[in-house]
Design a protein around this motif. Structure first.
Motif, PDB file in Angstrom:
ATOM      1  N   THR A  16       0.835  -1.196   0.000  1.00 50.72           N
ATOM      2  CA  THR A  16       0.000   0.000   0.000  1.00 50.72           C
ATOM      3  C   THR A  16       0.872   1.250   0.000  1.00 50.72           C
ATOM      4  OG1 THR A  16      -0.126  -0.076   2.411  1.00 50.72           O
ATOM      5  CG2 THR A  16      -1.868  -1.175   1.183  1.00 50.72           C
ATOM      6  N   ARG A  17       0.257   2.407  -0.179  1.00 48.72           N
ATOM      7  CA  ARG A  17       1.014   3.657  -0.215  1.00 48.72           C
ATOM      8  C   ARG A  17       1.615   3.967   1.147  1.00 48.72           C
ATOM      9  NH1 ARG A  17      -4.393   5.523  -0.600  1.00 48.72           N
ATOM     10  NH2 ARG A  17      -4.147   5.749  -2.853  1.00 48.72           N
ATOM     11  N   LYS A  18       2.659   4.780   1.149  1.00 51.67           N
ATOM     12  CA  LYS A  18       3.336   5.105   2.401  1.00 51.67           C
ATOM     13  C   LYS A  18       2.447   5.900   3.338  1.00 51.67           C
ATOM     14  CE  LYS A  18       8.051   4.978   0.557  1.00 51.67           C
ATOM     15  NZ  LYS A  18       9.306   5.750   0.376  1.00 51.67           N
ATOM     16  N   THR A  19       1.788   6.914   2.825  1.00 46.74           N
ATOM     17  CA  THR A  19       0.875   7.725   3.618  1.00 46.74           C
ATOM     18  C   THR A  19      -0.148   8.364   2.689  1.00 46.74           C
ATOM     19  OG1 THR A  19       0.693   9.590   5.170  1.00 46.74           O
ATOM     20  CG2 THR A  19       2.407   9.725   3.493  1.00 46.74           C
ATOM     21  N   CYS A  20      -1.313   8.678   3.230  1.00 55.19           N
ATOM     22  CA  CYS A  20      -2.382   9.294   2.436  1.00 55.19           C
ATOM     23  C   CYS A  20      -2.394  10.812   2.576  1.00 55.19           C
ATOM     24  CB  CYS A  20      -3.740   8.741   2.867  1.00 55.19           C
ATOM     25  SG  CYS A  20      -3.904   6.955   2.679  1.00 55.19           S
ATOM     26  N   ILE A  21      -1.810  11.343   3.645  1.00 58.39           N
ATOM     27  CA  ILE A  21      -1.836  12.775   3.916  1.00 58.39           C
ATOM     28  C   ILE A  21      -0.400  13.265   3.950  1.00 58.39           C
ATOM     29  CG2 ILE A  21      -2.587  14.577   5.499  1.00 58.39           C
ATOM     30  CD1 ILE A  21      -4.712  12.644   6.525  1.00 58.39           C
ATOM     31  N   ARG A  22      -0.082  14.187   3.077  1.00 56.01           N
ATOM     32  CA  ARG A  22       1.245  14.805   3.028  1.00 56.01           C
ATOM     33  C   ARG A  22       1.080  16.305   3.236  1.00 56.01           C
ATOM     34  NH1 ARG A  22       5.054  11.263   0.923  1.00 56.01           N
ATOM     35  NH2 ARG A  22       4.191   9.416  -0.093  1.00 56.01           N
ATOM     36  N   GLY A  23       1.322  16.741   4.454  1.00 57.48           N
ATOM     37  CA  GLY A  23       1.109  18.149   4.775  1.00 57.48           C
ATOM     38  C   GLY A  23      -0.375  18.458   4.839  1.00 57.48           C
ATOM     39  N   ASP A  24      -0.823  19.374   3.999  1.00 62.80           N
ATOM     40  CA  ASP A  24      -2.239  19.729   3.905  1.00 62.80           C
ATOM     41  C   ASP A  24      -2.940  19.048   2.740  1.00 62.80           C
ATOM     42  OD1 ASP A  24      -1.816  21.376   6.045  1.00 62.80           O
ATOM     43  OD2 ASP A  24      -1.485  23.179   4.838  1.00 62.80           O
ATOM     44  N   LYS A  25      -2.240  18.230   1.991  1.00 64.72           N
ATOM     45  CA  LYS A  25      -2.801  17.590   0.809  1.00 64.72           C
ATOM     46  C   LYS A  25      -3.200  16.155   1.136  1.00 64.72           C
ATOM     47  CE  LYS A  25      -0.095  20.330  -2.483  1.00 64.72           C
ATOM     48  NZ  LYS A  25       0.851  20.291  -3.620  1.00 64.72           N
ATOM     49  N   ILE A  26      -4.393  15.791   0.699  1.00 63.36           N
ATOM     50  CA  ILE A  26      -4.926  14.446   0.885  1.00 63.36           C
ATOM     51  C   ILE A  26      -5.076  13.809  -0.491  1.00 63.36           C
ATOM     52  CG2 ILE A  26      -6.783  13.050   1.869  1.00 63.36           C
ATOM     53  CD1 ILE A  26      -7.430  15.320   3.715  1.00 63.36           C
ATOM     54  N   CYS A  27      -4.699  12.552  -0.604  1.00 64.84           N
ATOM     55  CA  CYS A  27      -4.766  11.864  -1.882  1.00 64.84           C
ATOM     56  C   CYS A  27      -6.231  11.672  -2.302  1.00 64.84           C
ATOM     57  CB  CYS A  27      -4.041  10.526  -1.817  1.00 64.84           C
ATOM     58  SG  CYS A  27      -4.767   9.369  -0.655  1.00 64.84           S
ATOM     59  N   GLY A  28      -6.426  11.279  -3.529  1.00 62.61           N
ATOM     60  CA  GLY A  28      -7.776  11.170  -4.059  1.00 62.61           C
ATOM     61  C   GLY A  28      -8.602  10.073  -3.414  1.00 62.61           C
ATOM     62  N   ASN A  29      -7.993   8.955  -3.077  1.00 64.18           N
ATOM     63  CA  ASN A  29      -8.713   7.838  -2.467  1.00 64.18           C
ATOM     64  C   ASN A  29      -7.957   7.396  -1.220  1.00 64.18           C
ATOM     65  OD1 ASN A  29     -10.483   5.737  -2.015  1.00 64.18           O
ATOM     66  ND2 ASN A  29      -9.538   4.374  -3.505  1.00 64.18           N
ATOM     67  N   PRO A  30      -8.122   8.093  -0.097  1.00 58.09           N
ATOM     68  CA  PRO A  30      -7.363   7.745   1.112  1.00 58.09           C
ATOM     69  C   PRO A  30      -7.796   6.399   1.679  1.00 58.09           C
ATOM     70  CG  PRO A  30      -8.980   9.440   1.598  1.00 58.09           C
ATOM     71  CD  PRO A  30      -8.994   9.255   0.112  1.00 58.09           C
ATOM     72  N   CYS A  31      -6.971   5.864   2.563  1.00 53.96           N
ATOM     73  CA  CYS A  31      -7.212   4.552   3.163  1.00 53.96           C
ATOM     74  C   CYS A  31      -8.407   4.626   4.126  1.00 53.96           C
ATOM     75  CB  CYS A  31      -5.955   4.055   3.871  1.00 53.96           C
ATOM     76  SG  CYS A  31      -5.543   4.965   5.377  1.00 53.96           S
ATOM     77  N   PRO A  32      -8.931   3.485   4.601  1.00 52.47           N
ATOM     78  CA  PRO A  32     -10.114   3.507   5.471  1.00 52.47           C
ATOM     79  C   PRO A  32      -9.945   4.301   6.757  1.00 52.47           C
ATOM     80  CG  PRO A  32      -9.755   1.298   4.618  1.00 52.47           C
ATOM     81  CD  PRO A  32      -8.571   2.107   4.204  1.00 52.47           C
ATOM     82  N   ILE A  33      -8.728   4.478   7.240  1.00 50.02           N
ATOM     83  CA  ILE A  33      -8.520   5.238   8.479  1.00 50.02           C
ATOM     84  C   ILE A  33      -8.313   6.714   8.185  1.00 50.02           C
ATOM     85  CG2 ILE A  33      -7.004   5.493  10.486  1.00 50.02           C
ATOM     86  CD1 ILE A  33      -6.539   2.544  10.444  1.00 50.02           C
ATOM     87  N   CYS A  34      -7.600   7.025   7.119  1.00 51.58           N
ATOM     88  CA  CYS A  34      -7.332   8.430   6.798  1.00 51.58           C
ATOM     89  C   CYS A  34      -8.558   9.135   6.224  1.00 51.58           C
ATOM     90  CB  CYS A  34      -6.172   8.530   5.802  1.00 51.58           C
ATOM     91  SG  CYS A  34      -4.588   7.972   6.458  1.00 51.58           S
ATOM     92  N   ARG A  35      -9.499   8.409   5.652  1.00 48.02           N
ATOM     93  CA  ARG A  35     -10.656   9.067   5.037  1.00 48.02           C
ATOM     94  C   ARG A  35     -11.678   9.527   6.065  1.00 48.02           C
ATOM     95  NH1 ARG A  35     -13.639   3.803   2.245  1.00 48.02           N
ATOM     96  NH2 ARG A  35     -14.126   2.692   4.197  1.00 48.02           N
TER      97      ARG A  35
END
Length: 246
Positions: free
Chosen positions: A111-130
């Motif tokens: 899986t990806r290293k992290t879903c949140i980098r600073g203030d930017k959130i990826c398009g499809n974050p993981c179940p915990i980050c979303r």
């Protein structure tokens, strides 16, 4: 006639600028703020009051959003028993039905290293980050149990749950801490003992036999008895250690 009308309007604007200023600012208010906000404001009010009311509404919205995020920060385990969680997930775990966006038909091995980098959130974050209300804590037992297999007691692989590597690391730490505090059980394999005593049956734990030189007259090494010492060397040794041989 048109020139005289324009000159008359200019004179009125110079004499009373605040009379026509609300009418000029009102269309700008409709473009900048929502329709409901501008409909509640009168065009005859002073522009400073219009901006103050709009700013206060924005501050109230930001305060409500912050209060929603801070609601379960101190007690994150209360979120899993709330009606909001039941309406969103039901009885399924938080990672049920999640699928990560990836290229091709074969999913990535990690899986990806992290879903949140600073203030930017990826398009499809993981179940915990979303979900900002889901907070990993060692006392949040209901959440941790969703990531543990009930059959083997092992933590699910992140490729199965879709959790990013950063949250997976925090999950492992929280599960180990919960087990140390007695909040989660350990899975210990069952071993059936026959009752036989194995304490002295192995040579490593049994009694060590005495050396053969103490039981018989043989030397410690078999090749040592074949060597005959030189008489001159023996005399030198006796002369050297004469004081200790008495």
């Amino acid at each position: 006639m048109a020139a005289s009308t324009q000159s008359f309007v200019r004179v009125l604007c110079r004499l009373s600028p605040f009379t026509f200023q609300p009418f000029r600012r009102y269309p700008f208010c409709q473009q900048r703020f929502p329709v409901r906000t501008c409909a509640a404001l009168s065009p005859f009010e002073h522009p400073s009051r219009i901006y103050c009311k709009a700013a206060s509404l924005q501050d109230n919205a930001a305060a409500q959003a912050k209060e929603t995020l801070q609601r379960y920060k101190d007690r994150p385990w209360d979120y899993l028993g709330s009606e909001e969680y039941t309406e969103k997930y039901g009885t399924n775990p938080v990672w049920a039905g999640y699928r990560r966006n990836h290229k091709g038909g074969i999913p990535p091995q990690k899986t990806r290293k992290t879903c949140i980098r600073g203030d930017k959130i990826c398009g499809n974050p993981c179940p915990i980050c979303r979900d900002p209300n889901i907070i990993i804590h060692h006392q949040n037992v209901k959440l941790l149990q969703q990531f543990i297999s009930p059959h083997t007691g092992m933590v699910f692989d992140p490729t199965q749950t879709g959790v990013c590597m950063k949250q997976q690391k925090m999950l492992n730490q929280a599960i180990n801490t919960a087990r140390d505090h007695g909040l989660l059980p350990f899975q210990i394999p069952y071993v059936e003992f026959s009752g036989e005593d194995y304490s002295n049956s192995h040579d490593a734990v049994g009694s060590t036999p005495p050396p053969p030189c103490l039981t018989t007259s043989d030397t410690w090494y078999t090749w040592y008895r074949e060597i005959t010492p030189d008489d001159n060397e023996v005399a030198k040794v006796k002369t050297t250690y004469k004081a200790f041989l008495k």
